[in-house]
Design a protein around this motif. Structure first.
Motif, PDB file in Angstrom:
ATOM      1  N   ALA A   2       0.630  -1.224   0.020  1.00  0.00           N
ATOM      2  CA  ALA A   2      -0.047   0.071  -0.021  1.00  0.00           C
ATOM      3  C   ALA A   2       0.894   1.320  -0.099  1.00  0.00           C
ATOM      4  O   ALA A   2       0.489   1.976  -0.590  1.00  0.00           O
ATOM      5  CB  ALA A   2      -1.015   0.067   1.179  1.00  0.00           C
ATOM      6  N   MET A   3       2.089   0.990   0.639  1.00  0.00           N
ATOM      7  CA  MET A   3       3.050   2.416   0.662  1.00  0.00           C
ATOM      8  C   MET A   3       3.798   2.350  -0.478  1.00  0.00           C
ATOM      9  O   MET A   3       4.461   3.508  -0.782  1.00  0.00           O
ATOM     10  CB  MET A   3       3.995   2.301   1.880  1.00  0.00           C
ATOM     11  CG  MET A   3       3.110   2.432   3.157  1.00  0.00           C
ATOM     12  SD  MET A   3       4.527   2.310   4.528  1.00  0.00           S
ATOM     13  CE  MET A   3       5.505   1.044   4.164  1.00  0.00           C
ATOM     14  N   GLY A   4       3.632   1.549  -1.485  1.00  0.00           N
ATOM     15  CA  GLY A   4       4.781   1.605  -2.479  1.00  0.00           C
ATOM     16  C   GLY A   4       6.239   1.065  -2.168  1.00  0.00           C
ATOM     17  O   GLY A   4       6.889   1.458  -3.046  1.00  0.00           O
ATOM     18  N   ALA A   5       6.200   0.409  -0.977  1.00  0.00           N
ATOM     19  CA  ALA A   5       7.723   0.072  -0.578  1.00  0.00           C
ATOM     20  C   ALA A   5       8.009  -1.104  -1.136  1.00  0.00           C
ATOM     21  O   ALA A   5       7.394  -1.849  -1.754  1.00  0.00           O
ATOM     22  CB  ALA A   5       7.563   0.284   0.960  1.00  0.00           C
ATOM     23  N   GLU A   6       9.337  -1.756  -0.688  1.00  0.00           N
ATOM     24  CA  GLU A   6       9.898  -2.970  -0.969  1.00  0.00           C
ATOM     25  C   GLU A   6      10.277  -3.575  -0.077  1.00  0.00           C
ATOM     26  O   GLU A   6      11.186  -3.018   0.927  1.00  0.00           O
ATOM     27  CB  GLU A   6      11.063  -2.409  -2.042  1.00  0.00           C
ATOM     28  CG  GLU A   6      11.915  -3.486  -2.634  1.00  0.00           C
ATOM     29  CD  GLU A   6      13.142  -3.095  -3.461  1.00  0.00           C
ATOM     30  OE1 GLU A   6      13.771  -4.055  -4.015  1.00  0.00           O
ATOM     31  OE2 GLU A   6      13.225  -1.921  -3.694  1.00  0.00           O
ATOM     32  N   LEU A   7      10.347  -5.086   0.156  1.00  0.00           N
ATOM     33  CA  LEU A   7      10.504  -5.783   0.951  1.00  0.00           C
ATOM     34  C   LEU A   7      12.361  -6.438   0.587  1.00  0.00           C
ATOM     35  O   LEU A   7      12.285  -6.641  -0.611  1.00  0.00           O
ATOM     36  CB  LEU A   7       9.936  -7.030   1.208  1.00  0.00           C
ATOM     37  CG  LEU A   7       8.517  -6.747   2.020  1.00  0.00           C
ATOM     38  CD1 LEU A   7       7.513  -8.040   1.856  1.00  0.00           C
ATOM     39  CD2 LEU A   7       8.789  -6.238   3.222  1.00  0.00           C
TER      40      LEU A   7
END
Length: 132
Positions: free
Chosen positions: A26-31
Protein backbone atom coordinates in the motif's frame (compact mmCIF):
# COMPACT_ATOMS: atom_id res chain seq x y z
CA UNK A 1 19.95 -13.61 6.82
CA UNK A 2 21.40 -15.82 9.48
CA UNK A 3 19.42 -18.98 10.01
CA UNK A 4 19.37 -21.64 12.70
CA UNK A 5 17.13 -24.49 13.81
CA UNK A 6 15.34 -22.05 16.15
CA UNK A 7 15.09 -19.31 13.53
CA UNK A 8 14.47 -20.57 10.00
CA UNK A 9 14.78 -17.97 7.22
CA UNK A 10 11.70 -15.96 6.37
CA UNK A 11 9.97 -16.85 3.14
CA UNK A 12 7.20 -15.15 1.21
CA UNK A 13 4.62 -17.35 2.95
CA UNK A 14 5.95 -16.71 6.49
CA UNK A 15 3.21 -15.22 8.73
CA UNK A 16 5.29 -12.11 9.45
CA UNK A 17 5.86 -11.39 5.75
CA UNK A 18 2.20 -12.15 5.05
CA UNK A 19 1.20 -9.70 7.80
CA UNK A 20 3.35 -6.76 6.68
CA UNK A 21 3.16 -7.22 2.89
CA UNK A 22 -0.24 -5.49 2.41
CA UNK A 23 1.06 -2.44 4.28
CA UNK A 24 4.33 -2.44 2.36
CA UNK A 25 2.45 -2.77 -0.94
CA UNK A 26 0.00 0.00 0.00
CA UNK A 27 2.93 2.33 0.64
CA UNK A 28 4.65 1.38 -2.59
CA UNK A 29 7.61 0.16 -0.53
CA UNK A 30 9.93 -2.79 -1.14
CA UNK A 31 10.76 -5.79 1.07
CA UNK A 32 14.44 -6.76 1.37
CA UNK A 33 16.61 -8.99 3.48
CA UNK A 34 18.04 -7.14 6.51
CA UNK A 35 21.56 -7.56 5.14
CA UNK A 36 20.51 -5.40 2.17
CA UNK A 37 19.28 -2.56 4.38
CA UNK A 38 20.66 0.90 3.79
CA UNK A 39 20.65 3.65 6.44
CA UNK A 40 17.23 5.00 5.38
CA UNK A 41 15.55 1.58 5.31
CA UNK A 42 13.38 0.32 8.18
CA UNK A 43 14.56 -3.01 9.61
CA UNK A 44 11.85 -5.13 11.26
CA UNK A 45 12.48 -7.81 13.86
CA UNK A 46 10.68 -11.10 14.51
CA UNK A 47 11.23 -12.92 17.79
CA UNK A 48 14.20 -10.77 18.70
CA UNK A 49 16.15 -10.81 15.45
CA UNK A 50 16.28 -8.59 12.37
CA UNK A 51 14.49 -10.50 9.65
CA UNK A 52 13.27 -8.12 6.99
CA UNK A 53 13.92 -4.59 5.78
CA UNK A 54 11.49 -2.16 4.20
CA UNK A 55 12.72 0.35 1.66
CA UNK A 56 10.32 3.27 1.60
CA UNK A 57 9.55 4.96 -1.71
CA UNK A 58 10.45 8.53 -2.57
CA UNK A 59 7.59 10.94 -1.90
CA UNK A 60 6.96 11.58 -5.59
CA UNK A 61 6.76 7.83 -6.21
CA UNK A 62 4.34 7.54 -3.29
CA UNK A 63 1.96 10.02 -4.90
CA UNK A 64 1.95 8.03 -8.15
CA UNK A 65 1.32 4.86 -6.13
CA UNK A 66 -1.57 6.49 -4.22
CA UNK A 67 -3.13 7.72 -7.47
CA UNK A 68 -2.89 4.23 -8.98
CA UNK A 69 -4.49 2.73 -5.86
CA UNK A 70 -7.35 5.24 -6.06
CA UNK A 71 -7.91 4.31 -9.70
CA UNK A 72 -8.09 0.65 -8.73
CA UNK A 73 -10.51 1.47 -5.91
CA UNK A 74 -12.79 3.42 -8.26
CA UNK A 75 -12.42 0.89 -11.07
CA UNK A 76 -11.70 3.53 -13.69
CA UNK A 77 -9.27 6.31 -14.57
CA UNK A 78 -9.64 9.21 -12.15
CA UNK A 79 -10.22 11.54 -15.09
CA UNK A 80 -13.44 9.63 -15.84
CA UNK A 81 -14.96 10.27 -12.39
CA UNK A 82 -17.76 12.77 -11.91
CA UNK A 83 -17.11 16.09 -10.15
CA UNK A 84 -18.28 14.90 -6.74
CA UNK A 85 -16.04 11.82 -6.87
CA UNK A 86 -13.08 13.97 -7.97
CA UNK A 87 -13.68 16.27 -4.99
CA UNK A 88 -13.67 13.21 -2.74
CA UNK A 89 -10.38 12.06 -4.28
CA UNK A 90 -8.86 15.50 -3.62
CA UNK A 91 -9.99 15.30 0.05
CA UNK A 92 -8.42 11.85 0.36
CA UNK A 93 -5.19 13.04 -1.24
CA UNK A 94 -5.05 16.11 0.98
CA UNK A 95 -5.46 13.93 4.07
CA UNK A 96 -2.58 11.76 2.84
CA UNK A 97 -0.28 14.76 2.30
CA UNK A 98 -0.27 14.66 -1.50
CA UNK A 99 -0.11 18.42 -1.80
CA UNK A 100 3.04 18.74 0.28
CA UNK A 101 4.95 16.96 -2.50
CA UNK A 102 6.64 19.19 -5.05
CA UNK A 103 4.35 19.47 -8.09
CA UNK A 104 1.63 17.59 -6.18
CA UNK A 105 -1.18 19.83 -7.41
CA UNK A 106 0.01 19.52 -11.02
CA UNK A 107 0.32 15.73 -10.72
CA UNK A 108 -3.15 15.39 -9.21
CA UNK A 109 -4.67 17.77 -11.75
CA UNK A 110 -3.21 15.70 -14.57
CA UNK A 111 -4.54 12.46 -13.09
CA UNK A 112 -8.00 13.96 -12.60
CA UNK A 113 -8.05 15.56 -16.05
CA UNK A 114 -8.70 19.02 -14.58
CA UNK A 115 -6.74 22.23 -14.27
CA UNK A 116 -4.60 23.20 -11.28
CA UNK A 117 -7.13 25.97 -10.68
CA UNK A 118 -9.89 23.35 -10.32
CA UNK A 119 -7.84 21.36 -7.79
CA UNK A 120 -7.25 24.56 -5.79
CA UNK A 121 -10.99 25.26 -5.95
CA UNK A 122 -11.74 21.79 -4.60
CA UNK A 123 -9.23 22.36 -1.79
CA UNK A 124 -10.58 25.83 -0.98
CA UNK A 125 -14.15 24.54 -1.03
CA UNK A 126 -13.22 21.88 1.52
CA UNK A 127 -11.52 24.44 3.79
CA UNK A 128 -14.50 26.82 3.51
CA UNK A 129 -16.93 24.01 4.39
CA UNK A 130 -14.87 23.03 7.47
CA UNK A 131 -14.73 26.59 8.79
CA UNK A 132 -18.49 27.21 8.55
Amino acid sequence: MTESADHPPLTADHPFVTAVKPLVDAMGAELLGPEQAQPDDVVLAWEGRDVIAVRLPQLSDSLDHILAALERRHGMPLADLDRKAKQSVVRTLEARGAFSVRHGVETVAGALGVSRFTVYNYLNREHTTKSE
